[in-house]
Design a protein around this motif. Structure first.
Motif, PDB file in Angstrom:
ATOM      1  N   GLY A  79      43.879  42.212  37.039  1.00 33.52           N
ATOM      2  CA  GLY A  79      43.115  42.774  38.139  1.00 33.52           C
ATOM      3  C   GLY A  79      42.447  44.086  37.763  1.00 33.52           C
ATOM      4  N   LEU A  80      43.098  44.869  36.919  1.00 29.40           N
ATOM      5  CA  LEU A  80      42.519  46.141  36.481  1.00 29.40           C
ATOM      6  C   LEU A  80      41.214  45.933  35.718  1.00 29.40           C
ATOM      7  CD1 LEU A  80      45.738  48.008  35.281  1.00 29.40           C
ATOM      8  CD2 LEU A  80      44.375  48.520  37.312  1.00 29.40           C
ATOM      9  N   ALA A  83      37.448  46.073  37.415  1.00 32.95           N
ATOM     10  CA  ALA A  83      36.758  47.283  37.878  1.00 32.95           C
ATOM     11  C   ALA A  83      35.266  47.313  37.529  1.00 32.95           C
ATOM     12  CB  ALA A  83      37.467  48.527  37.346  1.00 32.95           C
ATOM     13  N   PHE A  93      36.627  48.032  44.978  1.00 25.22           N
ATOM     14  CA  PHE A  93      37.539  47.566  43.934  1.00 25.22           C
ATOM     15  C   PHE A  93      38.993  47.802  44.317  1.00 25.22           C
ATOM     16  CE2 PHE A  93      40.088  48.963  40.203  1.00 25.22           C
ATOM     17  CZ  PHE A  93      40.340  47.702  39.703  1.00 25.22           C
ATOM     18  N   PHE A  97      41.420  44.644  44.586  1.00 17.94           N
ATOM     19  CA  PHE A  97      42.316  44.582  43.430  1.00 17.94           C
ATOM     20  C   PHE A  97      43.613  43.852  43.763  1.00 17.94           C
ATOM     21  CE2 PHE A  97      46.037  46.984  41.732  1.00 17.94           C
ATOM     22  CZ  PHE A  97      46.011  46.528  40.421  1.00 17.94           C
ATOM     23  N   LEU A 219      38.628  37.358  40.367  1.00 15.27           N
ATOM     24  CA  LEU A 219      39.907  37.624  41.033  1.00 15.27           C
ATOM     25  C   LEU A 219      40.569  36.325  41.495  1.00 15.27           C
ATOM     26  CD1 LEU A 219      39.003  40.816  43.100  1.00 15.27           C
ATOM     27  CD2 LEU A 219      40.448  40.677  41.058  1.00 15.27           C
TER      28      LEU A 219
END
Length: 299
Positions: A79-80, A83, A93, A97, A219
């Motif tokens: 997930g990081l 960005a 974001f 996230f 995502l």
């Protein structure tokens, strides 16, 4: 096909909830009240009864926790990397996230209960109890610049965590639930599954903007493909089998919970965008969850 057939009733309830919300004028207060009833009363009763009726060996359950943490950690890490896809819009974001790793406990308990009954619910219950603080910690950490929400306070007020801890304590005490109390909790638990899935369906938001389609697709792929793959790899590597193996796979393959939307709104984030992404997650999971469940059953 085995996984699809097994999950048809559960996804049917979700779709029924979606249809009832739009075709029958129960009103938003009805659905809000129903969700609170499920969250604060019915599902805690289901968890407590399952855990209180099961003798838990935490040494044996350690690989279960490790596998769940590996799956959750995969979602956080992947997930990081999303960005840059949000073109430096930190608020959007930070809000979305969490859709890479949060999980729908209602659906998880319903599915594993159908597979393994009370032992499955107990296994999912202890895994949820361990993973909810980690998921909330990662979510609040990312949203912290957008608002202020006490993590410890949220943990102490979470009914699923409280029911899990109470179930642990009762199980460790060696006591046995009185028959009348067991019947009462059992009936509340039976209601929890159907009403919880109806509430999930009613919360689906199919209209609205998804923002960056690339970011949304990324995502979705993380939560519904990468996270279950990480769970499968970890569970296999740690030698899990039976109910614990199936629990990890179901847990990892769950769509994002609606609590992601609630947290985003509380902390001043992108509520509508999260609601859309949670809904998309749930709908796509109708295809991916049966696939992962079939893999688990044949493994």
């Amino acid at each position: 096909m085995q996984g699809i057939v097994l999950l048809l009733p559960d996804f049917g309830l979700i779709l029924l909830g979606w249809a009832l919300y739009r075709l029958v004028d129960f009103g938003d207060k009805f659905w809000s009240g129903l969700e609170k009833l499920v969250y604060f009363v019915l599902f805690p009763a289901l968890l407590f009864k399952a855990l209180a009726s099961t003798r838990i060996d935490f040494a044996t359950a350690a690989p279960l926790f490790a596998s769940g943490a590996a799956a959750l950690g995969c979602g956080v890490l992947c997930g990081l990397f999303a960005a840059p896809l949000f073109k430096h819009n930190k608020t959007v974001f930070a809000s979305r996230f969490q859709c890479a790793f949060r999980f729908n406990s209602y659906l998880g308990l319903a599915v594993i209960g159908k597979l393994h009954g009370a032992p499955g619910i107990a296994a999912m219950g202890i895994l949820i109890g361990a993973m909810v603080p980690l998921a909330n910690l990662a979510s609040v950490w990312m949203l912290a610049r957008q608002g202020n929400l006490g993590l410890l306070r949220e943990m102490l007020r979470n009914p699923l965590i409280l029911a899990t801890l109470a179930g642990f304590a009762f199980s460790a005490s060696g006591l046995t639930l009185p028959a009348s109390a067991g019947q009462l909790l059992g009936r509340l638990g039976d209601a929890a599954v159907a009403l919880g899935l109806l509430a999930v369906g009613a919360a689906l938001k199919l209209r609205g903007t998804s923002g960056s389609h690339a970011a949304s697709c990324y995502l979705l792929a993380v939560k519904l493909l990468a996270v279950p793959a990480a769970g499968l790899l970890a569970a296999s590597s740690l030698g899990l089998s039976g109910v614990y193996f199936d629990t990890v796979i179901v847990f990892a393959a769950l769509p994002t919970a609606t609590s992601a939307y609630i947290l985003a709104v509380r902390m001043g984030g992108d509520g509508p965008g999260v609601a859309w992404l949670v809904s998309a997650n749930t709908l796509v999971a109708m295809l991916t969850l049966p696939l992962w469940l079939t893999i688990a059953l044949r493994y």
